[in-house]
Write a protein that holds these residues in place. Structure first.
Motif, PDB file in Angstrom:
ATOM      1  N   LEU A   1      31.094  25.007  25.449  1.00 34.80           N
ATOM      2  CA  LEU A   1      32.310  25.630  25.958  1.00 34.80           C
ATOM      3  C   LEU A   1      32.836  24.896  27.188  1.00 34.80           C
ATOM      4  N   GLY A   2      31.931  24.332  27.976  1.00 33.97           N
ATOM      5  CA  GLY A   2      32.306  23.589  29.170  1.00 33.97           C
ATOM      6  C   GLY A   2      33.077  22.319  28.892  1.00 33.97           C
ATOM      7  N   ALA A   3      33.116  21.890  27.629  1.00 35.64           N
ATOM      8  CA  ALA A   3      33.916  20.723  27.266  1.00 35.64           C
ATOM      9  C   ALA A   3      35.411  21.027  27.341  1.00 35.64           C
ATOM     10  N   PHE A   4      35.743  22.311  27.386  1.00 37.02           N
ATOM     11  CA  PHE A   4      37.141  22.724  27.500  1.00 37.02           C
ATOM     12  C   PHE A   4      37.483  22.878  28.972  1.00 37.02           C
ATOM     13  N   THR A   5      38.414  22.099  29.469  1.00 35.27           N
ATOM     14  CA  THR A   5      38.834  22.170  30.862  1.00 35.27           C
ATOM     15  C   THR A   5      39.708  23.406  31.071  1.00 35.27           C
ATOM     16  N   THR A   6      39.407  24.153  32.133  1.00 36.48           N
ATOM     17  CA  THR A   6      40.176  25.358  32.452  1.00 36.48           C
ATOM     18  C   THR A   6      40.646  25.298  33.892  1.00 36.48           C
ATOM     19  N   GLY A   7      41.605  26.140  34.181  1.00 35.93           N
ATOM     20  CA  GLY A   7      41.985  26.352  35.563  1.00 35.93           C
ATOM     21  C   GLY A   7      40.965  27.276  36.210  1.00 35.93           C
ATOM     22  N   VAL A   8      41.033  27.383  37.527  1.00 37.46           N
ATOM     23  CA  VAL A   8      40.140  28.264  38.275  1.00 37.46           C
ATOM     24  C   VAL A   8      41.005  29.334  38.934  1.00 37.46           C
ATOM     25  N   THR A   9      40.647  30.589  38.712  1.00 36.95           N
ATOM     26  CA  THR A   9      41.411  31.695  39.283  1.00 36.95           C
ATOM     27  C   THR A   9      40.496  32.634  40.062  1.00 36.95           C
ATOM     28  N   ILE A  10      41.111  33.392  40.927  1.00 38.35           N
ATOM     29  CA  ILE A  10      40.475  34.557  41.528  1.00 38.35           C
ATOM     30  C   ILE A  10      41.329  35.741  41.116  1.00 38.35           C
ATOM     31  N   VAL A  11      40.679  36.772  40.570  1.00 38.15           N
ATOM     32  CA  VAL A  11      41.378  37.978  40.157  1.00 38.15           C
ATOM     33  C   VAL A  11      41.004  39.072  41.159  1.00 38.15           C
ATOM     34  N   THR A  12      42.007  39.805  41.639  1.00 42.70           N
ATOM     35  CA  THR A  12      41.769  40.843  42.638  1.00 42.70           C
ATOM     36  C   THR A  12      42.364  42.173  42.190  1.00 42.70           C
ATOM     37  N   THR A  13      41.818  43.243  42.749  1.00 37.77           N
ATOM     38  CA  THR A  13      42.359  44.582  42.521  1.00 37.77           C
ATOM     39  C   THR A  13      41.984  45.466  43.695  1.00 37.77           C
ATOM     40  N   ARG A  14      42.581  46.609  43.741  1.00 33.49           N
ATOM     41  CA  ARG A  14      42.241  47.648  44.719  1.00 33.49           C
ATOM     42  C   ARG A  14      41.605  48.766  43.917  1.00 33.49           C
ATOM     43  N   GLY A  15      40.340  49.078  44.211  1.00 30.41           N
ATOM     44  CA  GLY A  15      39.612  50.094  43.466  1.00 30.41           C
ATOM     45  C   GLY A  15      40.066  51.504  43.804  1.00 30.41           C
ATOM     46  N   ALA A  16      39.713  52.448  42.941  1.00 29.45           N
ATOM     47  CA  ALA A  16      40.024  53.858  43.175  1.00 29.45           C
ATOM     48  C   ALA A  16      39.371  54.349  44.466  1.00 29.45           C
ATOM     49  N   ASP A  17      38.305  53.648  44.900  1.00 30.40           N
ATOM     50  CA  ASP A  17      37.611  53.999  46.133  1.00 30.40           C
ATOM     51  C   ASP A  17      38.301  53.435  47.377  1.00 30.40           C
ATOM     52  N   GLY A  18      39.435  52.733  47.183  1.00 29.73           N
ATOM     53  CA  GLY A  18      40.164  52.165  48.307  1.00 29.73           C
ATOM     54  C   GLY A  18      39.647  50.817  48.765  1.00 29.73           C
ATOM     55  N   GLN A  19      38.630  50.298  48.096  1.00 31.49           N
ATOM     56  CA  GLN A  19      38.058  48.997  48.450  1.00 31.49           C
ATOM     57  C   GLN A  19      38.745  47.884  47.656  1.00 31.49           C
ATOM     58  N   ASP A  20      38.752  46.698  48.231  1.00 32.32           N
ATOM     59  CA  ASP A  20      39.261  45.520  47.539  1.00 32.32           C
ATOM     60  C   ASP A  20      38.144  44.888  46.733  1.00 32.32           C
ATOM     61  N   TYR A  21      38.477  44.422  45.523  1.00 32.62           N
ATOM     62  CA  TYR A  21      37.528  43.758  44.635  1.00 32.62           C
ATOM     63  C   TYR A  21      38.130  42.437  44.178  1.00 32.62           C
ATOM     64  N   GLY A  22      37.279  41.454  44.014  1.00 29.76           N
ATOM     65  CA  GLY A  22      37.762  40.169  43.538  1.00 29.76           C
ATOM     66  C   GLY A  22      36.630  39.336  42.990  1.00 29.76           C
TER      67      GLY A  22
END
Length: 179
Positions: free
Chosen positions: A15-36
């Protein structure tokens, strides 16, 4: 073909033979904390309506925040953001500590310095083996003039343009003679 006999390490390397971009995905949890988290499973889905997808491991400590949340942001990292990618790739108490954040739709955290970023409303979720596939409708996006960070064969890479004299597809005579 019986896939139960796949060596997981060799499968991951293939699978690593396929080049991909690199992302960070973020959200705000129901608990009010940030997740990423760092993810390379990002892809476009549709232009009309504008939709993207990404997937998260069901065992991720932040899976619940993303699957129960209504919104998320995808940040396509720039070449100078490798340290940020590494920071969000690890389990840590507060990955956002010391970062200058903006806030997007539903108070989701937005990171600066990216090549592009997308603010999304979660519209669909699908089971995908050991992952959950999240599809989001893009509500807003930003595009910046920065080269993207990419991932290939287990490591970070940077894109280089193809030299014009090496591009056979733009030289019809070279393509014909190569046949």
């Amino acid at each position: 073909m019986n896939t139960q006999h796949f060596d997981p390490k060799q499968f991951r390397q293939a699978l690593g033979a396929f080049t991909t971009g690199v992302t960070i995905v973020t959200t705000r949890g129901a608990d009010g904390q940030d997740y990423g988290l760092t993810a390379n499973s990002f892809n476009s889905v549709s232009i009309d309506p504008p939709m993207v997808l990404w997937s998260i491991n069901k065992n991720s400590s932040s899976a619940r925040a993303f699957t129960e949340g209504s919104h998320f942001a995808v940040h396509i990292l720039a070449t100078d953001q490798e340290p940020l990618s590494n920071r969000f790739a690890k389990s840590a108490a507060d990955k956002f500590s010391g970062l200058d954040l903006q806030r997007g739709t539903r108070d989701i955290p937005l990171l600066d310095g990216c090549s592009a970023r997308f603010q999304c409303k979660t519209t669909y979720q699908y089971e995908g083996g050991d992952h959950i596939i999240l599809v989001g409708e893009v509500l807003a996006f930003d595009r910046f003039d920065k080269a993207p960070l990419v991932f290939h064969s287990g490591g970070y890479r940077r894109l280089l343009p193809v030299a014009a004299d090496n591009n056979l597809w733009q030289q019809p005579d070279a393509v014909a003679s190569a046949r």
